[in-house]
Design a protein around this motif. Structure first.
Motif, short mmCIF file in Angstrom:
data_model
loop_
_atom_site.label_atom_id
_atom_site.label_comp_id
_atom_site.label_asym_id
_atom_site.label_seq_id
_atom_site.Cartn_x
_atom_site.Cartn_y
_atom_site.Cartn_z
N PHE A 3 -4.60 -0.51 -1.41
CA PHE A 3 -5.59 -0.34 -0.34
C PHE A 3 -5.67 1.14 -0.01
O PHE A 3 -4.64 1.83 0.03
N PHE A 4 -6.87 1.65 0.21
CA PHE A 4 -7.00 3.03 0.69
C PHE A 4 -7.86 3.04 1.94
O PHE A 4 -8.98 2.51 1.94
N ALA A 25 3.72 3.10 1.39
CA ALA A 25 2.65 3.70 2.20
C ALA A 25 2.77 5.22 2.05
O ALA A 25 3.82 5.79 2.35
N ARG A 26 1.70 5.82 1.56
CA ARG A 26 1.74 7.27 1.30
C ARG A 26 0.41 7.89 1.64
O ARG A 26 -0.60 7.19 1.76
N SER A 27 0.39 9.22 1.77
CA SER A 27 -0.91 9.86 1.97
C SER A 27 -1.42 10.40 0.63
O SER A 27 -0.65 10.91 -0.19
N TYR A 28 -2.73 10.23 0.45
CA TYR A 28 -3.43 10.69 -0.75
C TYR A 28 -4.73 11.34 -0.26
O TYR A 28 -5.75 10.67 -0.19
N PRO A 29 -4.67 12.63 0.12
CA PRO A 29 -5.89 13.26 0.66
C PRO A 29 -7.01 13.27 -0.37
O PRO A 29 -6.83 13.78 -1.48
N ILE A 30 -8.14 12.73 0.01
CA ILE A 30 -9.26 12.64 -0.95
C ILE A 30 -9.89 14.02 -1.15
O ILE A 30 -9.93 14.84 -0.22
N ILE A 55 -5.45 -4.37 -12.32
CA ILE A 55 -4.99 -3.88 -11.02
C ILE A 55 -6.21 -3.79 -10.10
O ILE A 55 -7.33 -3.55 -10.55
N ILE A 56 -5.96 -4.03 -8.83
CA ILE A 56 -7.08 -4.18 -7.88
C ILE A 56 -6.96 -3.10 -6.81
O ILE A 56 -5.88 -2.92 -6.23
N TRP A 57 -8.06 -2.39 -6.56
CA TRP A 57 -8.03 -1.31 -5.57
C TRP A 57 -9.10 -1.59 -4.50
O TRP A 57 -10.29 -1.58 -4.79
N VAL A 58 -8.63 -1.87 -3.30
CA VAL A 58 -9.52 -2.25 -2.19
C VAL A 58 -9.73 -1.03 -1.29
O VAL A 58 -8.77 -0.32 -0.96
N GLY A 71 -2.68 3.41 1.07
CA GLY A 71 -2.94 4.85 1.04
C GLY A 71 -3.65 5.33 2.28
O GLY A 71 -4.57 4.66 2.78
N PHE A 72 -3.23 6.50 2.77
CA PHE A 72 -3.87 7.13 3.93
C PHE A 72 -4.35 8.52 3.53
O PHE A 72 -3.90 9.07 2.53
N GLN A 73 -5.20 9.10 4.38
CA GLN A 73 -5.71 10.43 4.08
C GLN A 73 -4.68 11.53 4.34
O GLN A 73 -4.65 12.53 3.64
N THR A 74 -3.88 11.37 5.39
CA THR A 74 -2.94 12.44 5.77
C THR A 74 -1.57 11.86 6.13
O THR A 74 -1.44 10.66 6.41
N ASP A 75 -0.58 12.74 6.19
CA ASP A 75 0.75 12.31 6.62
C ASP A 75 0.73 11.85 8.07
O ASP A 75 1.49 10.97 8.46
#
Ligand code: ADQ
Length: 471
Positions: free
Chosen positions: A151-152, A220-225, A125-128, A183-187
């Motif tokens: 993608f993040f 497409a979802r948010s994943y806050p780091i 699996i590839i994570w860019v 992936g995004f940081q916030t909603d």
């Protein structure tokens, strides 16, 4: 379980000096080590030699490539940092769009795709990562890659009208459809993205997190780091008695410390922060001389013109405040253009009564989280945080400010310095529980779980769609 391949513009290769990597690097290295994997990106060097530099540490293969002067100029300094970065940070006035730079951006992404292709195995699996590499998945799909690709975006996704100001917005957007998880940081970022897609009818939203665009379905979802919360707290506890913290405490001569720590960047709001600190000093004269602001700001991207200009302007600004308000025994602002070790930073965070984290826009802002994790629970400091930082979504117990409101931010400094122990502790406990729940390892595993899921759906949905290519 297949291997993990991480692609990012720069690659934090393990440091022979033993210096500790940042939280993001540690989390990704942990995931890579567990599954076995490859981390590919630019070496940071400029040369005409396109050969790969491969090294293996444990289970991880680091694959680096140099870029040419022209590539760096067009892809990195040009399109990535003078178009995408300012636009995503709402600075249309600073965006310098040029066709040459855009073509260079797509060319380097094709180059990365060519370098990556021979490394990929069937079940990898590839994570860019991040804005430098948006077209990478589309380029890999064109080369027949059907693996899961995620993608993040570490920086904000702007409101649609801001995004549409970029002449090539449609192509950038369509390229994202080649990923399986975006992936995004916030909603808020995710909703801005959704609006950017739907308002121009480039695609449609199936439900909250599922989208269809350019013939592909993706999430497409948010994943806050997060940060390494517990480790940072431990480092800070030890660092409070470190030489740098002792030196700082001694040199303060009993005054309170307020700290600001940022890369030198116009998105971080440092100019407005110094204005706010000056306003605080001139308005709250009763506590004026009890406090010093330490602003630690290592230079970054000095070869991009806006950054060099900002460097000069900030030095002048700090000098003007010190000249106007300072006395022989008190300097209001200590302005330092240096990087510090993690231990050094943690020690300073811990002795600071307040942190000013006031970006005009920020994807997340890890300094805010590091400051909170570094506090002594018996006497925690106060986080003064911009509502335009992604971190404000989670750290609502901070003193939230509007960094454009100079007087309001100045008043918040006074409020922080006068805050009761009880209120400080209550706010800190609230923030710390958020940081413990969602640390950087949690962020990484939640993202990877989503990316690894849904292979069947993906196999069905992968079509021979190819977005128009910029040349
Ligand atoms: P950055 O814009 O670089 O990151 P930030 O999140 O604040 O911003 O991270 C900066 C890191 O650099 C922190 O870990 C901090 O400790 C370190 N740092 C800053 N000044 C330093 C100094 N003087 N010495 C040593 N270390 C220093 C981008 C996005 C952010 C997002 C991150 C992660 O712009 O919004 O939070 O990626 O996704």
């Amino acid at each position: 379980m297949g291997r993990l391949i991480v692609v990012s513009n720069r690659v934090p290769t393990p440091d022979k000096s033993g210096a500790q990597a940042g939280g993001l690097a540690v989390a990704l290295q942990t995931a890579l080590e567990a599954r076995g994997g490859v981390w590919l990106g630019w070496s940071g060097n400029i040369s005409e030699d396109a050969g790969l530099q491969v090294s293996k540490v444990g289970n991880i293969e680091y694959v680096l490539t140099d870029l040419t002067e022209r590539d760096v100029d067009e892809y990195y300094r040009g399109f990535a940092n003078r178009v995408l970065w300012p636009i995503c940070h709402y600075r249309l006035d600073l965006a310098e769009y040029g066709r040459k730079e855009m073509a260079g951006y797509f060319r380097v992404n094709r180059f990365f795709a060519d370098q990556l292709l021979p490394q990929i195995r069937e079940d990898d699996i590839i994570w860019v990562h991040d804005y430098h590499l948006i077209p990478l998945a589309a380029e890999l799909r064109k080369r027949g890659v059907t693996n899961r690709i995620g993608f993040f975006l570490h920086i904000p996704w702007p409101a649609p009208d801001v995004f549409y100001a970029m002449p090539v917005y449609e192509e950038i957007l369509l390229n994202l459809a080649s990923y399986d998880v975006v992936g995004f940081q916030t909603d808020t970022d995710r909703e801005n993205f959704a609006d950017s897609v739907t308002r121009q009818a480039l695609g449609h939203r199936i439900d909250d997190t599922n989208f269809e665009m350019a013939g592909r379905r993706f999430v497409a979802r948010s994943y806050p780091i997060g940060i390494e919360t517990d480790k940072f707290a431990r480092i800070a506890m030890r660092a409070s008695i470190s030489p740098i913290a002792k030196l700082m405490t001694e040199s303060l001569g009993g005054k309170d410390l307020i700290i600001g720590v940022d890369r030198l960047d116009y998105s971080k709001g440092i100019t407005q922060r110094i204005d706010a600190f000056e306003r605080f000093l001139t308005k709250h004269t009763d506590i004026q001389r009890t406090v010093t602001l330490l602003q630690v700001t290592p230079k970054s991207r000095s070869d991009v013109p806006e950054y060099g200009a900002m460097q000069r302007a900030l030095a002048e600004q700090a000098g003007r405040v010190n000249g106007g308000l300072g006395t022989v025994d008190w300097v209001p602002i200590r302005y330092v253009n240096r990087s510090l070790s993690r231990q050094g930073l943690a020690g300073l965070y811990r002795i600071a009564k307040a942190a000013l984290v006031t970006p005009l826009r920020d994807g997340m802002n890890l300094v805010a989280k590091e400051y909170v994790a570094s506090q002594n629970e018996d006497d925690p400091g106060v986080l003064i945080l911009s509502r335009f930082a992604g971190a404000a979504h989670e750290l609502s117990a901070a003193l939230l400010v509007n960094p454009y409101d100079i007087e309001g931010t100045g008043d918040s400094i006074a409020r922080a310095l006068r805050m009761s122990l009880e209120e400080r502790q209550e706010r800190w406990r609230d923030m710390m529980s958020v940081l413990r729940r969602n640390d950087v390892f949690n962020w990484c595993s939640v993202y990877l779980a989503d990316l690894a899921e849904g292979r069947a759906l993906h196999d069905e949905a992968t079509q021979a769609w190819t977005p128009a290519r910029a040349s």
